[in-house]
Scaffold this active site. Structure first.
Site, short mmCIF file in Angstrom:
data_model
loop_
_atom_site.label_atom_id
_atom_site.label_comp_id
_atom_site.label_asym_id
_atom_site.label_seq_id
_atom_site.Cartn_x
_atom_site.Cartn_y
_atom_site.Cartn_z
N GLU A 87 0.82 -1.21 0.00
CA GLU A 87 0.00 0.00 0.00
C GLU A 87 0.86 1.27 0.00
O GLU A 87 0.54 2.25 -0.67
CB GLU A 87 -0.94 0.00 1.22
CG GLU A 87 -2.09 -0.98 1.13
CD GLU A 87 -2.99 -0.72 -0.06
OE1 GLU A 87 -3.26 0.46 -0.36
OE2 GLU A 87 -3.43 -1.69 -0.70
N CYS A 110 -12.49 3.04 -14.82
CA CYS A 110 -12.92 4.43 -14.61
C CYS A 110 -11.69 5.31 -14.40
O CYS A 110 -11.51 5.92 -13.35
CB CYS A 110 -13.87 4.52 -13.41
SG CYS A 110 -14.76 6.10 -13.31
N CYS A 158 -16.07 3.33 -20.63
CA CYS A 158 -17.45 3.11 -20.17
C CYS A 158 -18.07 1.84 -20.76
O CYS A 158 -19.00 1.27 -20.18
CB CYS A 158 -18.32 4.32 -20.50
SG CYS A 158 -17.76 5.85 -19.70
N CYS A 183 -17.58 -0.91 -18.25
CA CYS A 183 -17.77 -0.57 -16.84
C CYS A 183 -19.01 -1.27 -16.27
O CYS A 183 -20.10 -1.17 -16.84
CB CYS A 183 -17.91 0.95 -16.68
SG CYS A 183 -18.14 1.43 -14.94
N CYS A 222 -24.49 4.90 -13.78
CA CYS A 222 -23.58 6.05 -13.70
C CYS A 222 -24.30 7.34 -14.08
O CYS A 222 -24.67 7.55 -15.23
CB CYS A 222 -22.37 5.84 -14.61
SG CYS A 222 -21.20 7.21 -14.55
#
Length: 343
Positions: free
Chosen positions: A38, A193, A199, A202, A208
């Protein structure tokens, strides 16, 4: 901002399980490896971290190994990843875990946030992945996802607090799904995204609101970042197959790394030369290097000097820095532009 779509978490989890990333080296249950990944993934792409992560785990297999290492070892291994404050914080946080938490990673977000360099989102990711805690992440990718899918618009601290509250509402009820949900947020933001979204693939295209309102390009609202220009002067001293390096201060540009003598203004540069009984006319000016940091553009002007005289090179002793054989440079953490220059 109180309206939520009830199937958001379910849709995201189902999509992640089928289309998300499942073969990353840090997709394990070990909180040490999750924390390490991370920190590495902050401001850095997965493909780059995939190269560095195994080397770190091999060199420092446990948090105790990392805590016991010298800072120079950590910085040398971090070389090329950039944002070196992450490496310094990583080393300090490993010592915190050993000294303050008995060598055991804390399981809740609030305790994880006590670690140097660990903010709320990073702490939430560790808590979710390692311990199944119902905590939400909210990095830049997740903000973009939420602002687009739910047509959320705003800026400033108050709006960010609203996003945190909204993101918590979306969490799945079942804590056993937290790993897939959190990874799903990361995968959706990194692979679908994006700033220029795809899109067509997605899983949220049908809900959306930015897509429905034709506002994808406008959301989230973009911050204007002022970029500062800065000129640096490098003194590159060569003595046969050696080069002279100084350890940078613990604060400022390239903190804690090794660099050639570096000056932020011409007056300091000339004063240093005078102190070392050097003549500016004996230096060879090389091509200017342009290097971009997050909010700065550096114009670096390198001046080279071949120290053929042994007595002259003795002017630069251990009080000023160290002479390093070129073959030993990989053992030292160097700023990226210097690493590229010397290569």
């Amino acid at each position: 901002m109180t309206q939520t779509h009830p199937t958001f978490a379910e849709k995201l989890i189902a999509w992640q399980k089928q289309h998300g990333r499942h073969n990353l080296a840090w997709q394990v249950s070990d909180p040490y490896q999750i924390w390490l990944s991370e920190i590495m993934l902050q401001q850095t792409q997965v493909v780059t971290v995939s190269e560095y992560f195994p080397r770190f785990i091999e060199k420092f297999p446990t948090v105790q190994d990392l805590a016991n290492a010298e800072q120079d070892e950590v910085l040398a291994l971090w070389q090329g990843l950039g944002y070196y404050s992450r490496a310094r914080n990583l080393h300090f946080a490993a010592q915190q875990i050993c000294h303050d938490f008995g060598g055991v990673f804390p399981e809740n977000r609030e305790s994880l946030q006590q670690l140097k360099g660990v903010g709320r989102s990073t702490a939430a990711a560790i808590a979710a992945f390692a311990f199944g805690k119902r905590e939400t992440i909210l990095d830049g990718n997740v903000k973009r996802i939420l602002c687009r899918i739910f047509a959320l618009d705003g800026e400033g601290k108050a709006f960010e607090n609203q996003l945190w509250d909204f993101a918590e509402i979306l969490l799945p009820e079942n804590s056993s799904e937290m790993s897939a949900y959190t990874q799903g947020l990361m995968d959706l933001g990194a692979t679908v995204c994006q700033r220029k979204p795809n899109c067509a693939i997605c899983p949220m295209a049908d809900i959306c609101q930015a897509k429905q309102q034709d506002r994808i390009a406008e959301l989230p609202r973009k911050k204007s970042v002022k970029v500062q220009e800065m000129t640096l002067y490098w003194l590159i001293l060569r003595d046969k197959n050696r080069i002279f390096l100084q350890k940078r201060p613990q604060k400022g540009i390239w903190a804690g790394l090794y660099c050639v003598p570096c000056f932020e203004n011409g007056a300091d540069f000339h004063n240093y030369l005078r102190d070392k009984q050097m003549d500016f006319d004996d230096l060879h000016e090389c091509a200017t290097i342009s290097h971009r940091l997050t909010h700065r553009v550096l114009e670096i002007i390198p001046y080279e000097c071949d120290c053929k005289n042994a007595a002259f090179s003795a002017n630069f002793n251990e009080n000023d820095g160290i002479w390093v054989d070129l073959t030993d440079l990989p053992q030292y953490g160097l700023p990226k532009p210097l690493q590229q220059y010397l290569a």
